[in-house]
Design a protein around this motif. Structure first.
Motif, PDB file in Angstrom:
ATOM      1  N   VAL A 225       0.832  -1.205   0.000  1.00 69.48           N
ATOM      2  CA  VAL A 225       0.000   0.000   0.000  1.00 69.48           C
ATOM      3  C   VAL A 225       0.864   1.251   0.000  1.00 69.48           C
ATOM      4  CG1 VAL A 225      -1.820  -1.215   1.274  1.00 69.48           C
ATOM      5  CG2 VAL A 225      -0.149   0.148   2.522  1.00 69.48           C
ATOM      6  N   ALA A 226       0.276   2.332  -0.517  1.00 68.23           N
ATOM      7  CA  ALA A 226       0.886   3.652  -0.421  1.00 68.23           C
ATOM      8  C   ALA A 226       0.127   4.454   0.631  1.00 68.23           C
ATOM      9  CB  ALA A 226       0.839   4.376  -1.764  1.00 68.23           C
ATOM     10  N   VAL A 227       0.841   5.009   1.579  1.00 67.33           N
ATOM     11  CA  VAL A 227       0.226   5.785   2.663  1.00 67.33           C
ATOM     12  C   VAL A 227      -0.291   7.111   2.104  1.00 67.33           C
ATOM     13  CG1 VAL A 227       0.611   6.851   4.910  1.00 67.33           C
ATOM     14  CG2 VAL A 227       1.819   4.735   4.304  1.00 67.33           C
ATOM     15  N   LYS A 228      -1.506   7.462   2.483  1.00 68.37           N
ATOM     16  CA  LYS A 228      -2.106   8.730   2.039  1.00 68.37           C
ATOM     17  C   LYS A 228      -2.496   9.567   3.258  1.00 68.37           C
ATOM     18  CE  LYS A 228      -1.672   7.746  -2.265  1.00 68.37           C
ATOM     19  NZ  LYS A 228      -0.675   8.475  -3.077  1.00 68.37           N
ATOM     20  N   ALA A 229      -2.816  10.835   3.022  1.00 66.87           N
ATOM     21  CA  ALA A 229      -3.136  11.742   4.128  1.00 66.87           C
ATOM     22  C   ALA A 229      -4.320  11.241   4.940  1.00 66.87           C
ATOM     23  CB  ALA A 229      -3.414  13.135   3.584  1.00 66.87           C
ATOM     24  N   ASP A 230      -5.294  10.624   4.256  1.00 65.13           N
ATOM     25  CA  ASP A 230      -6.504  10.189   4.950  1.00 65.13           C
ATOM     26  C   ASP A 230      -6.735   8.686   4.834  1.00 65.13           C
ATOM     27  OD1 ASP A 230      -6.985  10.154   2.258  1.00 65.13           O
ATOM     28  OD2 ASP A 230      -8.916  11.197   2.350  1.00 65.13           O
ATOM     29  N   GLY A 231      -5.688   7.942   4.511  1.00 70.23           N
ATOM     30  CA  GLY A 231      -5.858   6.498   4.386  1.00 70.23           C
ATOM     31  C   GLY A 231      -4.714   5.870   3.617  1.00 70.23           C
ATOM     32  N   TYR A 232      -5.039   5.159   2.548  1.00 72.54           N
ATOM     33  CA  TYR A 232      -4.010   4.441   1.807  1.00 72.54           C
ATOM     34  C   TYR A 232      -4.536   4.077   0.421  1.00 72.54           C
ATOM     35  CZ  TYR A 232      -6.907   0.440   3.067  1.00 72.54           C
ATOM     36  OH  TYR A 232      -7.965  -0.407   3.224  1.00 72.54           O
ATOM     37  N   GLU A 233      -3.617   3.804  -0.496  1.00 68.68           N
ATOM     38  CA  GLU A 233      -3.922   3.204  -1.789  1.00 68.68           C
ATOM     39  C   GLU A 233      -3.406   1.774  -1.751  1.00 68.68           C
ATOM     40  OE1 GLU A 233      -2.537   3.340  -6.508  1.00 68.68           O
ATOM     41  OE2 GLU A 233      -1.911   4.944  -5.146  1.00 68.68           O
ATOM     42  N   ASN A 234      -4.283   0.816  -1.962  1.00 73.14           N
ATOM     43  CA  ASN A 234      -3.900  -0.596  -1.938  1.00 73.14           C
ATOM     44  C   ASN A 234      -3.610  -1.053  -3.365  1.00 73.14           C
ATOM     45  OD1 ASN A 234      -3.566  -3.338  -1.476  1.00 73.14           O
ATOM     46  ND2 ASN A 234      -5.225  -3.445   0.025  1.00 73.14           N
ATOM     47  N   PHE A 235      -2.381  -1.496  -3.611  1.00 71.85           N
ATOM     48  CA  PHE A 235      -2.004  -1.969  -4.933  1.00 71.85           C
ATOM     49  C   PHE A 235      -2.521  -3.384  -5.205  1.00 71.85           C
ATOM     50  CE2 PHE A 235       1.623   0.935  -3.828  1.00 71.85           C
ATOM     51  CZ  PHE A 235       1.291   1.951  -4.721  1.00 71.85           C
ATOM     52  N   CYS A 236      -3.060  -4.050  -4.185  1.00 65.66           N
ATOM     53  CA  CYS A 236      -3.584  -5.411  -4.318  1.00 65.66           C
ATOM     54  C   CYS A 236      -5.111  -5.371  -4.340  1.00 65.66           C
ATOM     55  CB  CYS A 236      -3.127  -6.294  -3.159  1.00 65.66           C
ATOM     56  SG  CYS A 236      -1.343  -6.413  -2.964  1.00 65.66           S
ATOM     57  N   THR A 237      -5.698  -5.968  -5.351  1.00 61.72           N
ATOM     58  CA  THR A 237      -7.159  -6.030  -5.423  1.00 61.72           C
ATOM     59  C   THR A 237      -7.671  -7.462  -5.311  1.00 61.72           C
ATOM     60  OG1 THR A 237      -7.090  -6.161  -7.846  1.00 61.72           O
ATOM     61  CG2 THR A 237      -7.241  -3.958  -6.865  1.00 61.72           C
ATOM     62  N   MET A 238      -6.775  -8.436  -5.253  1.00 60.42           N
ATOM     63  CA  MET A 238      -7.182  -9.832  -5.175  1.00 60.42           C
ATOM     64  C   MET A 238      -7.770 -10.141  -3.807  1.00 60.42           C
ATOM     65  SD  MET A 238      -4.822 -13.155  -6.003  1.00 60.42           S
ATOM     66  CE  MET A 238      -5.518 -14.782  -6.209  1.00 60.42           C
ATOM     67  N   PRO A 239      -8.951 -10.743  -3.768  1.00 62.67           N
ATOM     68  CA  PRO A 239      -9.567 -11.051  -2.463  1.00 62.67           C
ATOM     69  C   PRO A 239      -8.697 -11.969  -1.610  1.00 62.67           C
ATOM     70  CG  PRO A 239     -11.127 -11.367  -4.282  1.00 62.67           C
ATOM     71  CD  PRO A 239      -9.780 -11.184  -4.903  1.00 62.67           C
ATOM     72  N   LYS A 240      -8.937 -11.920  -0.316  1.00 60.38           N
ATOM     73  CA  LYS A 240      -8.266 -12.819   0.629  1.00 60.38           C
ATOM     74  C   LYS A 240      -9.225 -13.958   0.941  1.00 60.38           C
ATOM     75  CE  LYS A 240      -5.633  -9.031   2.790  1.00 60.38           C
ATOM     76  NZ  LYS A 240      -6.222  -7.860   2.112  1.00 60.38           N
ATOM     77  N   GLU A 241      -9.073 -15.055   0.207  1.00 60.57           N
ATOM     78  CA  GLU A 241      -9.942 -16.213   0.361  1.00 60.57           C
ATOM     79  C   GLU A 241      -9.095 -17.456   0.544  1.00 60.57           C
ATOM     80  OE1 GLU A 241     -12.329 -16.152  -3.141  1.00 60.57           O
ATOM     81  OE2 GLU A 241     -13.605 -14.496  -2.458  1.00 60.57           O
ATOM     82  N   LEU A 242      -9.413 -18.254   1.544  1.00 59.72           N
ATOM     83  CA  LEU A 242      -8.586 -19.404   1.892  1.00 59.72           C
ATOM     84  C   LEU A 242      -8.881 -20.629   1.034  1.00 59.72           C
ATOM     85  CD1 LEU A 242      -6.591 -20.913   3.767  1.00 59.72           C
ATOM     86  CD2 LEU A 242      -8.521 -21.308   5.313  1.00 59.72           C
ATOM     87  N   GLU A 243     -10.098 -21.111   1.061  1.00 59.33           N
ATOM     88  CA  GLU A 243     -10.420 -22.405   0.487  1.00 59.33           C
ATOM     89  C   GLU A 243     -10.727 -22.308  -1.007  1.00 59.33           C
ATOM     90  OE1 GLU A 243     -12.186 -24.523   4.520  1.00 59.33           O
ATOM     91  OE2 GLU A 243     -13.583 -23.667   3.074  1.00 59.33           O
ATOM     92  N   ILE A 244     -10.111 -23.204  -1.768  1.00 59.62           N
ATOM     93  CA  ILE A 244     -10.323 -23.306  -3.210  1.00 59.62           C
ATOM     94  C   ILE A 244     -11.000 -24.652  -3.473  1.00 59.62           C
ATOM     95  CG2 ILE A 244      -9.228 -23.422  -5.468  1.00 59.62           C
ATOM     96  CD1 ILE A 244      -6.939 -21.770  -4.388  1.00 59.62           C
ATOM     97  N   PRO A 245     -12.181 -24.646  -4.086  1.00 57.74           N
ATOM     98  CA  PRO A 245     -12.889 -25.913  -4.322  1.00 57.74           C
ATOM     99  C   PRO A 245     -12.085 -26.871  -5.205  1.00 57.74           C
ATOM    100  CG  PRO A 245     -14.337 -24.016  -4.698  1.00 57.74           C
ATOM    101  CD  PRO A 245     -12.948 -23.477  -4.534  1.00 57.74           C
TER     102      PRO A 245
END
Length: 245
Positions: A225-245
């Motif tokens: 992530v890039a730190v911003k004045a009021d939060g952040y920009e996340n360079f990752c958009t892939m969900p955090k999901e554990l189980e793969i069928p």
């Protein structure tokens, strides 16, 4: 210009992470609980090779990519080897450097083919919540130590204290929450108890809580992530999901 170079590196990094996900998703489970892909046993080494070859085709370089299954993942820097097993966590930590710009990407996800054990699911949920908690408090002016402490407290309250297991091996949250990334894969600012200084706008840092135990392996989730004045920009958009069928 630096932020754009990191975005490009992270685009390639996430593509590689999706390759890892797809290889596991497309695999089948044989009678020994081992994954097979296209009729051959799928190994951590196979996945690592595919990831690193894909990077080279795209003018990136990567080595010692972590693809660690099961108990191998209990050591955060174990790159992993051997067959990938169903129902066990697979930590994929991918960090390529652009051959063109010199800037790094860095991202981690943890996957499990099929159903994870109850303790692994609980650990995954705790790590995910720790990530969300740290990100919710992230903005310019917040010291790195605070983010680390918030993440650590979240995981401890979920029932995962940091210390040593019955065999005397380190367990729990045994590394820092994050580090700077740029022309070096590990640089300042640190996101740890050693950094009392406030983060500055446009610092690029990893947020990577994790939990580890010798009896079941490890869980790590990392965003850049890039730190911003009021939060952040996340360079990752892939969900955090554990189980793969």
């Amino acid at each position: 210009d630096e932020l754009e170079a990191i975005r490009q590196s992270m685009h390639a990094t996430q593509n590689a992470m999706e390759l890892v996900h797809d290889m596991i998703a497309e695999s089948t489970v044989n009678s020994h609980g081992i994954l097979e892909l296209h009729g051959k046993v799928l190994t951590c080494d196979d996945i690592r090779s595919e990831v690193e070859v894909q990077f080279k085709r795209q003018q990136f370089s990567a080595c010692r990519t972590i693809i660690a299954c099961g108990k191998d993942a209990a050591a955060p820097h174990n790159i992993g080897s051997g067959p990938v097993y169903a129902h066990q966590p697979v930590v994929a930590d991918i960090f390529p450097r652009s051959d063109v710009t010199g800037y790094w990407g860095d991202m981690t996800r943890t996957f499990c083919k099929g159903s994870a054990s109850p303790v692994v699911r609980r650990a995954f949920d705790a790590v995910k919540k720790a990530s969300e908690t740290a990100l919710a408090h992230l903005k310019a002016g917040v010291p790195g130590i605070l983010l680390h402490q918030l993440a650590a407290k979240t995981m401890e309250e979920a029932g995962f204290p940091t210390g040593k297991d019955a065999e005397g091996k380190p367990c729990g949250f045994i590394h820092t929450l994050g580090h700077g990334v740029g022309l070096e894969i590990h640089e300042f600012p640190r996101v740890s108890t050693a950094n009392l200084q406030p983060l500055q706008e446009n610092n690029v840092i990893s947020i990577e809580p994790g939990l580890y135990h010798s009896s079941w392996g490890g869980i790590r989730l990392e965003d850049l992530v890039a730190v911003k004045a009021d939060g952040y920009e996340n360079f990752c958009t892939m969900p955090k999901e554990l189980e793969i069928p």
